[in-house]
Write a protein that holds these residues in place. Structure first.
Motif, PDB file in Angstrom:
ATOM      1  N   TYR A 104       0.842  -1.190   0.000  1.00  9.09           N
ATOM      2  CA  TYR A 104       0.000   0.000   0.000  1.00  9.09           C
ATOM      3  C   TYR A 104       0.881   1.244   0.000  1.00  9.09           C
ATOM      4  N   TYR A 106       0.803   5.403   1.067  1.00  9.23           N
ATOM      5  CA  TYR A 106       0.070   6.268   1.987  1.00  9.23           C
ATOM      6  C   TYR A 106       0.834   7.571   2.149  1.00  9.23           C
ATOM      7  N   ALA A 113      -6.305  11.579   3.139  1.00  4.70           N
ATOM      8  CA  ALA A 113      -5.636  10.459   2.462  1.00  4.70           C
ATOM      9  C   ALA A 113      -5.862   9.156   3.217  1.00  4.70           C
ATOM     10  N   GLU A 114      -5.998   8.084   2.479  1.00  4.87           N
ATOM     11  CA  GLU A 114      -6.096   6.730   3.019  1.00  4.87           C
ATOM     12  C   GLU A 114      -5.088   5.853   2.291  1.00  4.87           C
ATOM     13  N   PRO A 115      -4.626   4.781   2.909  1.00  4.24           N
ATOM     14  CA  PRO A 115      -3.747   3.860   2.190  1.00  4.24           C
ATOM     15  C   PRO A 115      -4.422   3.332   0.928  1.00  4.24           C
ATOM     16  N   ARG A 116      -3.677   3.321  -0.178  1.00  2.11           N
ATOM     17  CA  ARG A 116      -4.213   2.819  -1.431  1.00  2.11           C
ATOM     18  C   ARG A 116      -3.362   1.638  -1.907  1.00  2.11           C
ATOM     19  N   PRO A 117      -3.996   0.593  -2.402  1.00  2.00           N
ATOM     20  CA  PRO A 117      -3.228  -0.598  -2.793  1.00  2.00           C
ATOM     21  C   PRO A 117      -2.393  -0.356  -4.045  1.00  2.00           C
ATOM     22  N   GLY A 168      -0.320   2.937  -8.922  1.00  2.00           N
ATOM     23  CA  GLY A 168      -1.442   2.050  -8.628  1.00  2.00           C
ATOM     24  C   GLY A 168      -1.904   1.216  -9.791  1.00  2.00           C
ATOM     25  N   ALA A 171      -2.492  -2.476  -9.107  1.00  2.00           N
ATOM     26  CA  ALA A 171      -3.397  -2.876  -8.022  1.00  2.00           C
ATOM     27  C   ALA A 171      -4.397  -3.934  -8.461  1.00  2.00           C
TER      28      ALA A 171
END
Length: 659
Positions: A104, A106, A113-117, A168, A171
C-alpha cells in the motif's frame, strides 16, 4: 532486609500481564527527512505492528490505526515491511499489510488520504507477497521482492526482484509488475541501486542451502524497462555466506561475507569480484538472514561505516575502512539488532542491555554521544527485581566450548532457605541458528524474581561465534544441541548453583524440538515446556512445513533419501515411549512453520502412558505468540508446571494434566 523463602514462591511485582504488555521491540528504523519512523508492537491490539513517527520536537504518533498491520509474510519470517520517500505533500510511505499481504502507498500529511493498494490479490496458494521495498520516486517505482505462489502447496512458490508502479496501475493488474530478474534463484533479497543508477546488486540462494550456509552476491546492469541484463555472481557460493551488501555513497560496494570463517566486511570490486577485507577480526559483522532486509552495517557519506559487531554480545561501532580501525559507541547497550540507519553524521539503531529493553538509540559521530531518542525504555518494575546476567563458557563433550548466559534468581527482599538450591530452567533458543543474549527479558525476570534461575544456552549451531561453531550442528541436530544443554545443566548442578533434582528444559520452535528431544534422550530434566515445536522430522521434511525450511533438515539431519532412519531415531514422536517426565505443550493453531498436526501426533502417542502432560492451543496465533491474552496464558501455564513439579506455591491457575 532479606528473609528466607522457598525458591519459586517469592512474591514478585512482575506478573504475566505486565510482561505481555512489554513484549516486542521496535524494528525497521529509518529517517524520512527530519522525522524518524519505525514499526512498533501492539500486543493488546491483536498483536499487530503499527508504524510510528517521531517528529523533530520529540512527539511520537502512531501513523496507522487498527486494523492496519505492518508486517510481511515472505518466507514466513518476513523482513523489512515498509519504505518511504519525501514528496511534495509530505512523506510517501509504502508498506505491507499483514492481512492481505498487498503493498500500500500512503501520504499521511495529505488531508483525507487513506492507504491505497499498489499490488493485486491472488487466489492461488498463499497469494502474492512483498518485502524489502525501496521507493524510487524518480522512476515512479518501488523495488522489492515478490513472492508468488503458483500452486496450492507450501513449496509451490517463486521469488524474484520486482518493480511495482507507484501510480497504482498494478493494483488490479499483475502484468503491470516489472520483474527485474528471470527467476534464476529460489530466494532473493531486494535489489540495491548503485549511486550512478547503472547497476544493481542483491543476494540469492537455493535449496537445500540456508542463507547462513551459502549465498551468492549478484550484480546486473539496470535497464529502463524489462529485466536486468548481464546478471552474474560476484562472490559467494555453497560454502560462503554473504548476508548483506550495500553501495557506499562514493560508488564502492561493501559486503558482509564469512569467507574467513567469520562474517567480516569486504570491499568488493564490481568488475572482478575481488574482495578485500576491511577489518579482519574473529568477530561477527553480520548474522543469519532469517529476515530479508536485515542491516548490520550502513555506509556513511563521509566514507566511514556504521557497524554492529561482536562475539556473542554486540556493539555499535564506526569503522574507518582505510585504517581498518573501529571506534565503539559508549553506553549500557550490549545487544544491537540488524536495523541500522544513517543520516548525515548520525547513526540510529535498536539496542538493549541487561537493565534496559530494546529502545531506539542515536549516535552522533561528531560528538561521540549515544542516547536513546525514541521508544525509550522505562522501568516497568524496580530494577532490584531484575537478574544480573552472566555470560559464561562451559565445557561440553570432547572438551568443546559451550557459550551460555546465566540469569540467577534475584529479589531485594527474599533469599532461599539455608541448604536449599534453586531450580533452574534451561532455555534453548530457536533457529537453531539463533542466539541467546544478556539483555533484559521480562519473561526471564518473571521466573528469576520468583526464585527460579534461568540459563540460556548457545549450543553448537548458534550464531555469534563464527562458522565453525555454527557448523557443529550439521547432521547433528537432536544430538549436539541436546548434549550441550544437558552439559550446561549438569555443570550448574555440579558447582552448586542449581538443584540437580529441579531442572527443567524449555524452548520454542527449534528450541521446542531441543526441549522435546531432551525429554526423549536424557534423564536430566524433571519437566519441560515445549512451544510450537518441530516433533516429527519425516513429516516436516515431506511437505509438513513452509518453503524456506522445507529442505533445512538436509543439512541439520542429512539427506532424507540417504538416512531416513535418522529421521525416525531422533523424532520425539517416534520416541514417545522414552518420555517419562511431565511436560507442557503450547501451540498456535495457525502456525505454517511448525503446524499443530505435529503436536497432535505427539499427544496421540502419549495418551494413556501415565505421563502427566498439558496442552494449550491458541486460535489465531502463528509461529511466535503476539497477542497479550495468549502470552499471559502461556506464561502462567509454564509457571504452574514448575510449581507442580518443583513443589512450591504459585498464584496462577492450576494446570489440567492429561495422563
Amino acid at each position: 532486609m532479606s528473609t528466607p523463602a522457598p525458591y519459586g514462591a517469592w512474591p514478585s511485582p512482575i506478573d504475566a500481564r505486565l510482561t505481555a504488555a512489554h513484549d516486542g521491540r521496535p524494528e525497521s528504523v529509518a529517517h524520512l527527512g527530519d522525522d524518524l519512523w519505525w514499526t512498533a508492537p501492539r500486543p493488546a491490539e491483536g498483536g499487530r505492528r503499527t508504524l510510528v513517527r517521531r517528529r523533530p520536537d520529540g512527539t511520537e504518533e502512531s501513523v496507522l490505526p487498527a486494523p492496519w498491520n505492518v508486517r510481511s509474510r515472505v518466507v514466513e519470517y518476513g523482513g523489512q515491511p515498509w519504505a518511504g520517500a519525501p514528496g511534495p505533500d509530505g512523506p510517501l510511505v509504502v508498506f505491507v499489510h499483514f492481512a492481505d499481504q498487498r503493498l500500500y502507498a500512503y501520504e499521511p500529511d495529505r488531508p483525507g488520504a487513506e492507504p491505497r493498494p499498489l499490488t493485486p490479490l491472488s487466489g492461488v496458494g498463499g497469494g502474492l507477497r512483498w518485502v524489502d521495498p525501496v521507493v524510487h520516486a524518480a522512476t515512479g517505482e518501488v523495488w522489492c521482492v515478490l513472492e508468488e505462489f503458483i500452486g496450492e502447496g507450501p513449496t509451490d512458490v517463486r521469488r524474484v526482484p520486482a518493480a511495482v508502479p507507484l501510480d497504482g496501475s498494478a493494483a488490479e493488474n499483475r502484468d503491470a509488475v516489472r520483474e527485474l530478474d528471470t527467476d534464476r534463484h529460489r530466494f532473493v533479497t531486494g535489489p540495491k541501486l548503485s549511486p550512478d543508477g547503472q547497476r544493481a546488486v542483491w543476494i540469492a540462494w537455493d535449496h537445500p542451502r540456508m542463507p547462513w550456509d551459502g549465498t551468492e552476491l549478484k550484480i546486473a546492469e539496470v535497464t529502463a524497462s524489462g529485466p536486468f541484463t548481464g546478471v552474474r555472481t560476484l562472490i559467494g557460493g555453497p560454502e560462503e555466506s554473504v548476508c548483506q551488501a550495500e553501495w557506499a555513497p562514493d560508488g564502492s560496494l561493501i559486503a558482509a561475507t564469512d569467507r574467513s570463517g567469520w562474517w567480516n566486511l569486504h570491499r568488493v570490486d564490481p568488475a572482478t569480484g575481488e574482495a578485500k577485507p576491511l577489518c579482519p577480526r574473529e568477530e561477527e559483522f553480520g548474522g543469519p538472514l532469517w529476515r530479508i532486509g536485515s542491516r548490520w552495517f550502513a555506509p556513511m557519506e563521509n566514507g566511514l561505516i556504521a557497524v554492529v559487531h561482536g562475539r556473542g554480545s554486540t556493539r555499535l561501532g564506526i569503522l574507518d575502512p582505510d585504517a581498518g580501525e573501529i571506534c565503539d559507541a559508549a553506553g549500557p547497550w550490549t545487544t544491537w539488532t540488524a536495523c541500522l540507519d544513517v543520516r548525515g553524521s548520525r547513526v540510529t539503531g535498536v539496542a538493549a542491555g541487561p537493565l534496559s529493553a530494546a529502545e531506539i538509540v542515536e549516535l552522533d559521530t561528531v560528538t561521540g554521544r549515544a542516547r536513546a531518542v525514541a521508544a525509550r525504555h522505562t522501568d516497568a518494575v524496580d530494577p532490584a527485581y531484575l537478574p544480573h546476567p552472566e555470560e559464561r563458557v562451559f565445557t561440553g563433550p570432547g572438551g568443546r566450548e559451550i557459550h551460555a548466559v546465566v540469569f540467577p534468581p534475584r529479589h531485594p527482599e527474599r533469599h532461599g532457605p539455608e541448604g536449599e538450591l534453586p531450580p533452574y530452567v534451561v532455555r534453548a533458543h530457536g533457529g537453531p541458528t539463533g542466539q541467546a543474549t544478556a539483555d533484559l527479558s521480562l519473561d526471564i525476570a518473571y521466573l528469576t524474581s520468583r526464585g527460579i534461575g534461568v540459563v540460556a544456552v548457545n549450543y553448537g549451531g548458534s550464531t555469534g561465534y563464527g562458522r565453525a561453531y555454527r557448523n557443529r550442528l550439521r547432521g547433528q541436530w537432536g544430538l549436539v544441541d541436546v548434549e550441550d544443554c544437558a552439559a550446561v545443566a549438569a555443570a550448574l548442578a555440579a558447582e552448586g548453583t542449581a538443584d540437580p533434582g529441579r531442572l527443567a528444559v524449555r524452548g520454542g520452535s527449534a528450541g521446542g524440538w531441543t526441549a522435546a528431544a531432551s525429554l526423549a534422550g536424557t534423564d536430566v530434566y524433571a519437566c519441560a515446556t515445549v512451544i510450537y515445536p518441530v516433533l516429527d522430522l519425516a513429516g516436516w521434511a515431506t511437505g509438513g512445513t513452509h518453503d524456506m525450511e522445507s529442505q533445512y533438515l538436509e543439512s541439520l539431519i542429512g539427506p532424507f533419501a540417504e538416512v531416513p532412519e535418522r529421521y525416525a531415531e531422533r523424532s520425539p514422536t517416534e520416541r514417545a515411549d522414552r518420555i517419562s517426565a511431565p511436560f507442557l505443550l503450547l501451540q498456535g493453531l495457525d502456525d505454517p512453520i511448525c503446524p499443530p498436526e505435529q503436536s497432535g501426533r505427539l499427544l496421540e502417542r502419549m495418551a494413556g502412558r501415565g505421563v502427566p502432560h498439558a496442552y494449550l492451543a491458541f486460535e489465531g496465533e502463528g509461529h511466535g505468540f503476539r497477542r497479550a491474552d495468549t502470552m499471559i496464558a502461556a506464561m502462567e501455564a509454564e509457571l504452574a508446571l514448575y510449581a507442580k513439579v518443583f513443589g512450591f506455591a504459585a498464584e496462577v491457575p492450576e494446570l489440567e494434566f492429561r495422563n
